[in-house]
Write a protein that holds these residues in place. Structure first.
Motif, PDB file in Angstrom:
ATOM      1  N   THR A  71       0.832  -1.206   0.000  1.00 22.45           N
ATOM      2  CA  THR A  71       0.000   0.000   0.000  1.00 22.45           C
ATOM      3  C   THR A  71       0.867   1.257   0.000  1.00 22.45           C
ATOM      4  O   THR A  71       0.581   2.214  -0.722  1.00 22.45           O
ATOM      5  N   ALA A  72       1.927   1.239   0.786  1.00 20.10           N
ATOM      6  CA  ALA A  72       2.805   2.407   0.852  1.00 20.10           C
ATOM      7  C   ALA A  72       3.492   2.649  -0.490  1.00 20.10           C
ATOM      8  O   ALA A  72       3.713   3.792  -0.889  1.00 20.10           O
ATOM      9  N   LEU A  73       3.820   1.570  -1.208  1.00 18.15           N
ATOM     10  CA  LEU A  73       4.463   1.735  -2.507  1.00 18.15           C
ATOM     11  C   LEU A  73       3.486   2.184  -3.582  1.00 18.15           C
ATOM     12  O   LEU A  73       3.851   2.888  -4.519  1.00 18.15           O
ATOM     13  N   LEU A  74       2.211   1.781  -3.476  1.00 20.84           N
ATOM     14  CA  LEU A  74       1.226   2.133  -4.489  1.00 20.84           C
ATOM     15  C   LEU A  74       0.637   3.528  -4.285  1.00 20.84           C
ATOM     16  O   LEU A  74       0.090   4.105  -5.221  1.00 20.84           O
ATOM     17  N   THR A  75       0.707   4.060  -3.105  1.00 17.76           N
ATOM     18  CA  THR A  75       0.083   5.345  -2.804  1.00 17.76           C
ATOM     19  C   THR A  75       0.576   6.474  -3.712  1.00 17.76           C
ATOM     20  O   THR A  75      -0.248   7.201  -4.280  1.00 17.76           O
ATOM     21  N   PRO A  76       1.884   6.657  -3.919  1.00 17.23           N
ATOM     22  CA  PRO A  76       2.304   7.747  -4.819  1.00 17.23           C
ATOM     23  C   PRO A  76       1.856   7.512  -6.259  1.00 17.23           C
ATOM     24  O   PRO A  76       1.521   8.466  -6.962  1.00 17.23           O
ATOM     25  N   THR A  77       1.838   6.252  -6.673  1.00 13.06           N
ATOM     26  CA  THR A  77       1.417   5.952  -8.041  1.00 13.06           C
ATOM     27  C   THR A  77      -0.043   6.315  -8.245  1.00 13.06           C
ATOM     28  O   THR A  77      -0.413   6.942  -9.245  1.00 13.06           O
ATOM     29  N   ILE A  78      -0.883   5.916  -7.308  1.00  8.06           N
ATOM     30  CA  ILE A  78      -2.321   6.216  -7.413  1.00  8.06           C
ATOM     31  C   ILE A  78      -2.549   7.721  -7.338  1.00  8.06           C
ATOM     32  O   ILE A  78      -3.320   8.285  -8.115  1.00  8.06           O
ATOM     33  N   GLY A  79      -1.847   8.396  -6.434  1.00 10.15           N
ATOM     34  CA  GLY A  79      -1.989   9.847  -6.324  1.00 10.15           C
ATOM     35  C   GLY A  79      -1.555  10.546  -7.593  1.00 10.15           C
ATOM     36  O   GLY A  79      -2.198  11.496  -8.050  1.00 10.15           O
ATOM     37  N   GLY A  80      -0.458  10.071  -8.208  1.00 10.52           N
ATOM     38  CA  GLY A  80      -0.010  10.667  -9.466  1.00 10.52           C
ATOM     39  C   GLY A  80      -1.016  10.441 -10.588  1.00 10.52           C
ATOM     40  O   GLY A  80      -1.249  11.329 -11.411  1.00 10.52           O
ATOM     41  N   GLY A  81      -1.631   9.247 -10.618  1.00 10.24           N
ATOM     42  CA  GLY A  81      -2.643   8.961 -11.635  1.00 10.24           C
ATOM     43  C   GLY A  81      -3.863   9.845 -11.491  1.00 10.24           C
ATOM     44  O   GLY A  81      -4.410  10.345 -12.485  1.00 10.24           O
ATOM     45  N   VAL A  82      -4.291  10.051 -10.254  1.00 13.64           N
ATOM     46  CA  VAL A  82      -5.443  10.921 -10.018  1.00 13.64           C
ATOM     47  C   VAL A  82      -5.112  12.359 -10.419  1.00 13.64           C
ATOM     48  O   VAL A  82      -5.935  13.057 -11.023  1.00 13.64           O
ATOM     49  N   ALA A  83      -3.913  12.803 -10.110  1.00  9.62           N
ATOM     50  CA  ALA A  83      -3.511  14.165 -10.483  1.00  9.62           C
ATOM     51  C   ALA A  83      -3.467  14.318 -12.007  1.00  9.62           C
ATOM     52  O   ALA A  83      -3.932  15.325 -12.556  1.00  9.62           O
ATOM     53  N   ALA A  84      -2.914  13.312 -12.701  1.00  6.73           N
ATOM     54  CA  ALA A  84      -2.845  13.378 -14.163  1.00  6.73           C
ATOM     55  C   ALA A  84      -4.253  13.380 -14.771  1.00  6.73           C
ATOM     56  O   ALA A  84      -4.519  14.111 -15.733  1.00  6.73           O
ATOM     57  N   ALA A  85      -5.161  12.577 -14.203  1.00  6.97           N
ATOM     58  CA  ALA A  85      -6.540  12.563 -14.702  1.00  6.97           C
ATOM     59  C   ALA A  85      -7.202  13.919 -14.491  1.00  6.97           C
ATOM     60  O   ALA A  85      -7.935  14.406 -15.358  1.00  6.97           O
ATOM     61  N   GLY A  86      -6.949  14.537 -13.372  1.00  7.57           N
ATOM     62  CA  GLY A  86      -7.522  15.866 -13.108  1.00  7.57           C
ATOM     63  C   GLY A  86      -7.007  16.905 -14.080  1.00  7.57           C
ATOM     64  O   GLY A  86      -7.770  17.741 -14.590  1.00  7.57           O
ATOM     65  N   ILE A  87      -5.721  16.846 -14.365  1.00  4.53           N
ATOM     66  CA  ILE A  87      -5.151  17.811 -15.328  1.00  4.53           C
ATOM     67  C   ILE A  87      -5.727  17.569 -16.718  1.00  4.53           C
ATOM     68  O   ILE A  87      -6.100  18.504 -17.435  1.00  4.53           O
ATOM     69  N   GLY A  88      -5.840  16.286 -17.102  1.00  3.15           N
ATOM     70  CA  GLY A  88      -6.407  15.966 -18.408  1.00  3.15           C
ATOM     71  C   GLY A  88      -7.845  16.425 -18.546  1.00  3.15           C
ATOM     72  O   GLY A  88      -8.251  16.959 -19.585  1.00  3.15           O
ATOM     73  N   LEU A  89      -8.631  16.235 -17.502  1.00  2.89           N
ATOM     74  CA  LEU A  89     -10.023  16.704 -17.538  1.00  2.89           C
ATOM     75  C   LEU A  89     -10.110  18.220 -17.613  1.00  2.89           C
ATOM     76  O   LEU A  89     -10.994  18.768 -18.263  1.00  2.89           O
ATOM     77  N   SER A  90      -9.184  18.897 -16.946  1.00  4.38           N
ATOM     78  CA  SER A  90      -9.230  20.367 -17.008  1.00  4.38           C
ATOM     79  C   SER A  90      -8.915  20.859 -18.425  1.00  4.38           C
ATOM     80  O   SER A  90      -9.481  21.846 -18.881  1.00  4.38           O
ATOM     81  N   TYR A  91      -7.993  20.166 -19.118  1.00  7.19           N
ATOM     82  CA  TYR A  91      -7.714  20.549 -20.507  1.00  7.19           C
ATOM     83  C   TYR A  91      -8.852  20.160 -21.436  1.00  7.19           C
ATOM     84  O   TYR A  91      -9.113  20.831 -22.428  1.00  7.19           O
ATOM     85  N   ALA A  92      -9.547  19.062 -21.126  1.00  6.41           N
ATOM     86  CA  ALA A  92     -10.604  18.565 -22.009  1.00  6.41           C
ATOM     87  C   ALA A  92     -11.961  19.194 -21.715  1.00  6.41           C
ATOM     88  O   ALA A  92     -12.913  18.973 -22.463  1.00  6.41           O
ATOM     89  N   ALA A  93     -12.080  19.961 -20.656  1.00  6.03           N
ATOM     90  CA  ALA A  93     -13.376  20.499 -20.237  1.00  6.03           C
ATOM     91  C   ALA A  93     -14.076  21.307 -21.326  1.00  6.03           C
ATOM     92  O   ALA A  93     -15.267  21.101 -21.562  1.00  6.03           O
ATOM     93  N   PRO A  94     -13.413  22.213 -22.030  1.00  5.67           N
ATOM     94  CA  PRO A  94     -14.127  22.962 -23.064  1.00  5.67           C
ATOM     95  C   PRO A  94     -14.685  22.049 -24.158  1.00  5.67           C
ATOM     96  O   PRO A  94     -15.816  22.236 -24.618  1.00  5.67           O
ATOM     97  N   GLY A  95     -13.901  21.051 -24.575  1.00  6.73           N
ATOM     98  CA  GLY A  95     -14.382  20.118 -25.585  1.00  6.73           C
ATOM     99  C   GLY A  95     -15.537  19.275 -25.080  1.00  6.73           C
ATOM    100  O   GLY A  95     -16.497  18.996 -25.810  1.00  6.73           O
ATOM    101  N   LEU A  96     -15.466  18.853 -23.803  1.00  5.50           N
ATOM    102  CA  LEU A  96     -16.558  18.062 -23.218  1.00  5.50           C
ATOM    103  C   LEU A  96     -17.845  18.877 -23.129  1.00  5.50           C
ATOM    104  O   LEU A  96     -18.933  18.364 -23.389  1.00  5.50           O
ATOM    105  N   ILE A  97     -17.714  20.144 -22.802  1.00  5.63           N
ATOM    106  CA  ILE A  97     -18.897  21.009 -22.721  1.00  5.63           C
ATOM    107  C   ILE A  97     -19.516  21.167 -24.105  1.00  5.63           C
ATOM    108  O   ILE A  97     -20.737  21.076 -24.278  1.00  5.63           O
TER     109      ILE A  97
END
Length: 156
Positions: A71-97
């Motif tokens: 769990t301790a080893l996976l935590t940074p990986t999962i956090g990085g994935g969530v952060a990357a998904a958030g950034i991607g959604l913020s860039y894609a938001a105008p197109g999604l709208i």
């Protein structure tokens, strides 16, 4: 109601014991102390020795469980994935709208077509001046259980 029997504490003084004088401090046995009673009289009495504190257990180092390491080893990986998904959604938001607005427009167009098409077809038929549709009647007769059926068709 609870009642307790009161017992009177009596002590022997050196005058009541013939041939005995007061005890010297080194003659007092262990566990016996000189106490003062509520009436002010001093006497020897057995006392409870203070309870020795329980020894504190020595902490033993325990190994870290495997699930905790994983769990301790996976935590940074999962956090990085969530952060990357958030950034991607913020860039894609105008197109999604824009896509969601286009989908709503398509839904409205389909609904309007489903309502308007029957109305348009109904009005165009009534304007052409056609007569009522042709009615067809059919008469079928048979004389027995296994006989051949005969029929006529009439157009009106």
């Amino acid at each position: 109601m609870h009642s307790e029997t009161a017992y009177e504490i009596t002590t022997l003084t050196p005058q009541t014991l013939p041939g005995y004088g007061p005890m010297l401090p080194h003659e007092i046995p262990p566990g016996v102390q000189m106490v003062t009673l509520p009436g002010g009289m001093r006497t020897l009495a057995y006392t409870q020795p203070p309870a020795a504190p329980a020894p504190q257990p020595v902490p033993v180092a325990q190994p870290i469980p495997t699930w905790a390491k994983t769990t301790a080893l996976l935590t940074p990986t999962i956090g990085g994935g969530v952060a990357a998904a958030g950034i991607g959604l913020s860039y894609a938001a105008p197109g999604l709208i824009a896509m969601s607005q286009a989908l709503w427009a398509a839904v409205v167009l389909i609904a309007a077509g489903a309502i308007a098409l029957p109305l348009l077809l109904g009005t165009s038929r009534s304007r052409t001046g056609r007569a009522a549709p042709t009615q067809i009647t059919q008469n079928i007769t048979a004389t027995g259980l296994f006989s051949r059926a005969k029929g006529t068709i009439n157009h009106h």
